[in-house]
Design an enzyme around this catalytic site. Sequence first.
Site, PDB file in Angstrom:
ATOM      1  N   LEU A  25      29.299   9.943 -15.366  1.00 34.68           N
ATOM      2  CA  LEU A  25      28.653   9.431 -14.306  1.00 34.68           C
ATOM      3  C   LEU A  25      27.603  10.671 -14.298  1.00 34.68           C
ATOM      4  O   LEU A  25      27.888  11.875 -14.557  1.00 34.68           O
ATOM      5  CB  LEU A  25      29.533   9.420 -12.934  1.00 34.68           C
ATOM      6  CG  LEU A  25      30.544   8.399 -13.128  1.00 34.68           C
ATOM      7  CD1 LEU A  25      31.801   8.596 -11.858  1.00 34.68           C
ATOM      8  CD2 LEU A  25      29.957   6.929 -12.865  1.00 34.68           C
ATOM      9  N   ALA A  26      26.419  10.364 -13.522  1.00 38.69           N
ATOM     10  CA  ALA A  26      25.493  11.287 -13.454  1.00 38.69           C
ATOM     11  C   ALA A  26      25.950  12.621 -12.461  1.00 38.69           C
ATOM     12  O   ALA A  26      25.472  13.669 -12.994  1.00 38.69           O
ATOM     13  CB  ALA A  26      24.161  10.628 -12.670  1.00 38.69           C
ATOM     14  N   VAL A  33      34.085 -13.342 -25.919  1.00 41.27           N
ATOM     15  CA  VAL A  33      32.852 -13.922 -26.239  1.00 41.27           C
ATOM     16  C   VAL A  33      32.901 -13.772 -27.897  1.00 41.27           C
ATOM     17  O   VAL A  33      33.170 -12.744 -28.532  1.00 41.27           O
ATOM     18  CB  VAL A  33      31.540 -12.982 -25.635  1.00 41.27           C
ATOM     19  CG1 VAL A  33      30.190 -13.546 -26.454  1.00 41.27           C
ATOM     20  CG2 VAL A  33      31.462 -13.065 -24.276  1.00 41.27           C
ATOM     21  N   GLY A  87      30.472  -8.428 -19.771  1.00 44.92           N
ATOM     22  CA  GLY A  87      31.051  -7.219 -19.265  1.00 44.92           C
ATOM     23  C   GLY A  87      30.853  -7.253 -17.561  1.00 44.92           C
ATOM     24  O   GLY A  87      29.935  -7.011 -16.989  1.00 44.92           O
ATOM     25  N   ASP A 120      27.732  12.577 -20.194  1.00 44.68           N
ATOM     26  CA  ASP A 120      28.303  11.501 -21.060  1.00 44.68           C
ATOM     27  C   ASP A 120      28.692  11.904 -22.311  1.00 44.68           C
ATOM     28  O   ASP A 120      29.609  11.227 -22.818  1.00 44.68           O
ATOM     29  CB  ASP A 120      27.223  10.422 -21.019  1.00 44.68           C
ATOM     30  CG  ASP A 120      27.093   9.682 -19.849  1.00 44.68           C
ATOM     31  OD1 ASP A 120      27.519  10.255 -18.791  1.00 44.68           O
ATOM     32  OD2 ASP A 120      26.404   8.688 -19.705  1.00 44.68           O
ATOM     33  N   HIS A 127      30.255   8.827  16.479  1.00 40.22           N
ATOM     34  CA  HIS A 127      30.762   7.629  16.976  1.00 40.22           C
ATOM     35  C   HIS A 127      29.354   6.743  17.338  1.00 40.22           C
ATOM     36  O   HIS A 127      28.892   7.699  18.372  1.00 40.22           O
ATOM     37  CB  HIS A 127      31.428   7.514  17.800  1.00 40.22           C
ATOM     38  CG  HIS A 127      32.232   6.427  18.524  1.00 40.22           C
ATOM     39  ND1 HIS A 127      32.840   5.512  18.043  1.00 40.22           N
ATOM     40  CD2 HIS A 127      31.680   6.097  19.733  1.00 40.22           C
ATOM     41  CE1 HIS A 127      33.050   4.396  18.575  1.00 40.22           C
ATOM     42  NE2 HIS A 127      32.184   4.650  19.699  1.00 40.22           N
ATOM     43  N   THR A 186      23.187  15.039 -24.620  1.00 44.57           N
ATOM     44  CA  THR A 186      22.444  14.198 -25.231  1.00 44.57           C
ATOM     45  C   THR A 186      22.907  12.573 -24.726  1.00 44.57           C
ATOM     46  O   THR A 186      22.290  11.515 -25.043  1.00 44.57           O
ATOM     47  CB  THR A 186      22.597  13.904 -26.868  1.00 44.57           C
ATOM     48  OG1 THR A 186      24.089  14.294 -27.162  1.00 44.57           O
ATOM     49  CG2 THR A 186      21.840  14.968 -27.514  1.00 44.57           C
ATOM     50  N   GLY A 207      14.825  13.221 -17.425  1.00 44.67           N
ATOM     51  CA  GLY A 207      15.369  12.259 -16.248  1.00 44.67           C
ATOM     52  C   GLY A 207      16.388  11.435 -17.041  1.00 44.67           C
ATOM     53  O   GLY A 207      17.387  10.986 -16.274  1.00 44.67           O
ATOM     54  N   GLY A 230      31.596  -4.697 -15.607  1.00 43.15           N
ATOM     55  CA  GLY A 230      31.840  -3.223 -15.124  1.00 43.15           C
ATOM     56  C   GLY A 230      30.696  -2.960 -14.256  1.00 43.15           C
ATOM     57  O   GLY A 230      30.091  -3.972 -13.636  1.00 43.15           O
TER      58      GLY A 230
END
Length: 454
Positions: A314-315, A238, A181, A307, A440, A140, A37, A183
């Site tokens: 993105l998965a 930072v 961050g 990745d 609708h 990986t 997973g 994001g």
Amino acid sequence: MVYDLIVIGGGPAGYLGAERAGHAGLNTLLIEKREVGGVCLNEGCIPSKTLLYSAKMYDNARFSEKYGVVSEKVTLDHNKVINRKNKVVKTLVAGVKAQLKKNNVTLVQGTGVITGRNNEGYEVKVDGESYIGKKLLIATGSVPIIPPIPGVKEGIEKGWVLTNREILDLKEIPDKLVIVGGGVIGLEMASYFNSAGSKVTIIEMLDHIAGNNDREISNLLMKNYEKKGITFKLSSKVTELKDGTVVYEIGGQTYTVEADKVLMSVGRRPATENIGLENIGVETERRAIKTDLRGQTNVPGVYAAGDVNGRSMLAHTAYREAEVCVNNMIGKKDIMRYNAIPYVIYTNPEVAGVGETEESAKEKGMEVDVANISMRYSGRYLAENEGGDGICKILVEKKTRRLVGVHMIANYASEIIYGAAAMIEMEMRVDDIKEIVFPHPTVSEIIREGIFFF
Ligand code: NAI
């Protein structure tokens, strides 16, 4: 033992690739060092969505009066939320394992290292045990980027500084949470912890949040979260973390903010270290494995998906990339396209989009017409979003009248956006889309409304 395929890494790319390969009749081995997973299922997409759903329910109950529902003494039990999250993850991990078994995939627990190549194939060692694969799929994944800011390492050791993994298992809601961050991870975690009662401050290096997303929508999201009490420090660097304090600079001026916990969410990088890529000469570029659109690396029979190739991270991209790799392995022609990959930020309201933004179209020299419409055109949106200020942007290429981008901020956007992705993928033009009947009243009708502006 010689396998037709060895898959290294059991996240979305790895487990799906292994399942598809097993299904196609390849004798497949999947090596995973933690739990199948991967990050997505165990410490990313799924656990965070479980938390965010609890936050959404909590907010709906707390602020239900505007819908004529009076609720009293609503509380959020963080430990119950975490326990439920663990249950959801456990169920899904068991489901993935069952699917692997059903597709005759052999699962080995341990760290796989590619050690070389012989006549039969590629050798991968797991804790001293040798396995040979005629083909390899490297999946990986990625690891969090830990910036070399003074105090970060020490903070991580003390459990004061967290990554996406640790924050999902916090036993208590911190009074003051500082997120470095702004994001996707930062925004989603800010959303949960803000609802759960933390005073959240987001420190972002750029002058806007949410990376390359449509700028107007990112700003609207920020405005929504400012109203909910989140503080944003933009264009901020930072410079140091020292016990309980985050030091940052804006335009040369130094400021501090207190933090009971700090979340580091400044991006992720491909996990290409210590897996033996150099032993068979797999090429990388800025740590990512270089692949062509078939997922093939420079080494024959060695593929990479997810990745680790650094392309989209993105998965859902990983799923498709893995399928493309396996199809090419078994001789089915298949190619990856990246122009219609949807993105979603599961905040409240949600943000989702696909295709070109005004900014990206401009960079490419693509001339577009844009319809920028209020979500309040949708009856369902109006019925369910008291005071909502969502928008939807639809981008059509001037020359071809093709739909090239859709971006929106509104709940259900995450579930609607695949429709727009399908339209872009199918290269549909304004006139084609006008012929589609939408149910609708649904929020999805906003696309139909928007397309009639052209
Ligand atoms: P990100 O790349 O989305 O955001 C990182 C942010 O940190 C950027 O805005 C960047 O400007 C900022 N930053 C970088 N260095 C900084 C510094 N020193 N100080 C302050 N700000 C700094 O990365 P994030 O949020 O860590 O997510 C990692 C990956 O996880 C993403 O690639 C994403 O694809 C994936 N993800 C996807 C989700 C989704 O699809 N809903 C949810 C969560 C994660």
